[in-house]
Enzyme design. Structure first.
Site, mmCIF file in Angstrom:
data_model
loop_
_atom_site.group_PDB
_atom_site.id
_atom_site.type_symbol
_atom_site.label_atom_id
_atom_site.label_comp_id
_atom_site.label_asym_id
_atom_site.label_seq_id
_atom_site.Cartn_x
_atom_site.Cartn_y
_atom_site.Cartn_z
ATOM 1 N N LYS A 219 9.029 -17.232 -10.578
ATOM 2 C CA LYS A 219 8.189 -15.950 -10.868
ATOM 3 C C LYS A 219 6.979 -16.471 -12.141
ATOM 4 C CE LYS A 219 9.881 -12.245 -13.821
ATOM 5 N NZ LYS A 219 10.047 -11.537 -14.961
ATOM 6 N N LYS B 160 -11.034 -2.379 18.933
ATOM 7 C CA LYS B 160 -9.632 -2.929 18.626
ATOM 8 C C LYS B 160 -9.527 -2.165 20.261
ATOM 9 C CE LYS B 160 -8.419 -2.766 14.196
ATOM 10 N NZ LYS B 160 -7.518 -3.295 13.143
ATOM 11 N N PHE C 220 -4.464 3.608 14.271
ATOM 12 C CA PHE C 220 -4.011 5.170 13.363
ATOM 13 C C PHE C 220 -5.314 5.062 12.648
ATOM 14 C CE2 PHE C 220 -0.680 7.412 14.550
ATOM 15 C CZ PHE C 220 -0.319 7.058 15.123
ATOM 16 N N ASN D 9 1.000 -0.849 0.140
ATOM 17 C CA ASN D 9 -0.315 -0.316 -0.121
ATOM 18 C C ASN D 9 0.928 0.913 -0.365
ATOM 19 O OD1 ASN D 9 0.355 0.902 2.773
ATOM 20 N ND2 ASN D 9 -0.171 -1.471 3.117
ATOM 21 N N ASP E 242 -4.176 -5.914 4.937
ATOM 22 C CA ASP E 242 -5.744 -7.027 5.822
ATOM 23 C C ASP E 242 -5.011 -8.089 5.213
ATOM 24 O OD1 ASP E 242 -6.389 -5.049 7.463
ATOM 25 O OD2 ASP E 242 -7.615 -4.221 5.459
ATOM 26 N N LYS F 255 -13.380 1.473 15.084
ATOM 27 C CA LYS F 255 -12.311 0.233 15.398
ATOM 28 C C LYS F 255 -11.501 0.880 16.612
ATOM 29 C CE LYS F 255 -10.906 0.964 10.301
ATOM 30 N NZ LYS F 255 -10.070 1.787 9.345
HETATM 31 N N1 CTP Z 1 -3.699 -3.089 12.112
HETATM 32 C C1 CTP Z 1 -3.436 -4.279 12.620
HETATM 33 N N2 CTP Z 1 -3.669 -5.377 12.092
HETATM 34 C C2 CTP Z 1 -4.614 -5.688 10.749
HETATM 35 C C3 CTP Z 1 -4.755 -4.605 9.787
HETATM 36 C C4 CTP Z 1 -4.408 -3.766 11.088
HETATM 37 O O1 CTP Z 1 -3.379 -4.125 14.128
HETATM 38 N N3 CTP Z 1 -4.161 -6.547 10.438
HETATM 39 C C5 CTP Z 1 -4.410 -2.092 13.062
HETATM 40 C C6 CTP Z 1 -3.630 -0.926 11.789
HETATM 41 O O2 CTP Z 1 -1.660 -0.402 12.082
HETATM 42 C C7 CTP Z 1 -4.286 0.078 12.623
HETATM 43 C C8 CTP Z 1 -5.491 0.284 13.744
HETATM 44 O O3 CTP Z 1 -5.548 -1.791 13.571
HETATM 45 O O4 CTP Z 1 -3.303 0.761 13.938
HETATM 46 C C9 CTP Z 1 -6.525 0.500 12.011
HETATM 47 O O5 CTP Z 1 -5.952 -0.244 10.741
HETATM 48 P P1 CTP Z 1 -7.224 0.113 9.495
HETATM 49 O O6 CTP Z 1 -6.527 -1.306 8.465
HETATM 50 O O7 CTP Z 1 -7.322 1.408 9.201
HETATM 51 O O8 CTP Z 1 -8.061 -1.176 9.880
HETATM 52 P P2 CTP Z 1 -9.093 -2.190 10.039
HETATM 53 O O9 CTP Z 1 -9.435 -3.111 10.952
HETATM 54 O O10 CTP Z 1 -7.810 -3.173 8.413
HETATM 55 O O11 CTP Z 1 -10.061 -1.687 8.880
HETATM 56 P P3 CTP Z 1 -10.102 -0.951 7.118
HETATM 57 O O12 CTP Z 1 -9.303 -1.913 6.740
HETATM 58 O O13 CTP Z 1 -10.972 -2.451 6.762
HETATM 59 O O14 CTP Z 1 -11.034 0.264 7.205
#
Ligand code: CTP
Length: 395
Positions: free
Chosen positions: A286, A335, A317, A208, A276, A331
């Site tokens: 490859k 979380k 974040f 990303n 994710d 979140k």
């Molecule tokens: N995070 C995490 N583990 C993951 C994905 C995210 O610990 N597998 C943490 C990120 O580092 C961040 C927080 O969760 O501090 C929110 O991440 P974000 O990507 O915004 O949330 P997601 O739960 O992945 O939701 P979405 O991508 O659907 O918005």
């Protein structure tokens, strides 16, 4: 912490003396009072006027200079919060290891009770010589802090270890030393940064746009206030100095390192943009182009925050493109975070890769603090301010 601190920089006779000019300049720009002490040989490479112009202070070249005021070696030794010798030659290291006090710089070092940081620079053979190494070890045993030289093409034309460490690395160590008495002193903080990379085959990956700048800035801010920082980073940026760095690629690697590092930590700040999903099967070779469509099957990665069971302050974040506050609050609770830092990633003026960020802090009671656009470093300072004022932090 660096602002208004008193730093003595000893410059000795190596061609790398020109790099000390940049170090003195950057510390002055950061608000430190920089007093430069030059040995006679250092003045063969750079003039005192260069340092004097940049630090806007007198440069010291001799104990016997009639324009010196007071007992100069004792005054400098006492007021220094840290003494940095950069570059340090084999000769100054040998003199210090044997307690010599035959010029102003050795006098200052012998008379100071403040930390002394030494950044050697010399020919690789001189550096690796057993006598130099013994002297370095002797000084390390006495508490002197060494910043190792790096490998590269040396001024003498030889390739090897002997180049003065990078300026940003030296500055990072100075900030660490000065920050030791800060308001995060002794606390262990785990910070993640960057966008994880999930391999598809040996050359390709899914990732990303996260640069890691926010996480690295946060790590530097915590370090500068005395925290013992473990930075678990997927970023390709230069690593900050003065902390434990654990480079990772994938979300699984990051998860394993975070769980391990959090065992004895006081706070976790999950700045990383964790993928994710990951490809379900990583091709060993490859993947070749063909006329067929290519389907990529993805499996879900573990949520790292949910794997950390320790009772510590957890900051997450949330980079959002819509319904920012509502999504962030969701979140925060899901979380079980103490704070969530939400930002709008649709604006180019801040966010991915930028030096700036515009964030909103939301705590566990859903108190919302919308900050103006700030540098990522300033945002980091505000997050650290919130952290140290949290009752869980002082427990
Ligand atoms: N995070 C995490 N583990 C993951 C994905 C995210 O610990 N597998 C943490 C990120 O580092 C961040 C927080 O969760 O501090 C929110 O991440 P974000 O990507 O915004 O949330 P997601 O739960 O992945 O939701 P979405 O991508 O659907 O918005």
């Amino acid at each position: 912490m660096i602002k208004d601190s008193n730093i003595v920089i000893g410059v000795t006779g190596s061609i790398a003396a020109y790099k000390a000019v940049d170090i003195a300049n950057k510390l002055t720009q950061d608000g430190a009072n920089v007093d430069v002490v030059m040995t006679r040989s250092a003045q063969e490479f750079v003039t005192p006027l260069t340092f004097q112009t940049l630090t806007r202070r007198k440069v010291y070249t001799s104990l016997w200079d009639e324009s010196n005021e007071g007992v100069v070696h004792i005054d400098l030794a006492q007021k220094a919060d840290v003494v940095l010798i950069a570059p340090a030659t084999a000769n100054i290291i040998a003199k210090l290891a044997n307690g010599y006090a035959d010029d102003l710089l050795t006098d200052v070092v012998l008379a100071t009770r403040s930390p002394v940081v030494i950044a050697p620079a010399m020919n690789v053979n001189m550096y690796e010589n057993a006598i130099t190494q013994e002297n370095i070890q002797k000084l390390k045993d006495r508490g002197f802090i060494f910043i190792e030289p790096v490998e590269g093409r040396l001024a003498c034309g030889v390739y090897g270890k002997g180049k003065l460490a990078e300026t940003h690395h030296i500055l990072g160590i100075i900030r660490t030393v000065i920050g030791r008495s800060g308001d995060m002193a002794g606390k262990k903080v785990v910070i993640t940064a960057g966008g994880t990379r999930e391999p598809i085959d040996p050359v390709r990956f899914i990732s990303n746009r996260s640069s890691g700048k926010m996480g690295h800035a946060l790590a530097e801010a915590a370090r500068d206030r005395g925290a013992l920082v473990t930075l678990i980073t997927a970023s390709t940026m230069d690593y900050p100095a003065g902390m434990d760095i654990i480079p990772v690629n994938t979300a699984d690697e990051m998860c394993a390192e975070v769980v391990k590092a959090c065992k004895d930590a006081d706070a976790l700040m999950m700045t990383a943009a964790v993928s994710d999903y990951k490809p379900s099967n990583v091709a060993k070779q490859k993947i070749k182009k063909s006329d067929q469509e290519l389907d990529l099957h993805l499996s879900k990665n573990t949520d790292i925050l949910s794997q950390v069971k320790e009772d510590m302050i957890k900051i997450g974040f949330a980079a959002e493109s819509n319904d920012i506050i509502r999504n962030a609050i969701e979140k925060l609770h899901k979380k079980e975070l103490d704070l969530i830092v939400a930002n709008d990633i649709t604006q180019d003026a801040w966010g991915f890769g930028s030096e700036y960020n515009k964030v909103t802090l939301i705590d566990g009671n859903e108190n919302i603090n919308e900050l103006p656009i700030m540098t990522k470093r300033k945002v980091s300072d505000v997050i650290c301010d919130w952290l140290v004022s949290n009752p869980k932090w002082t427990k």
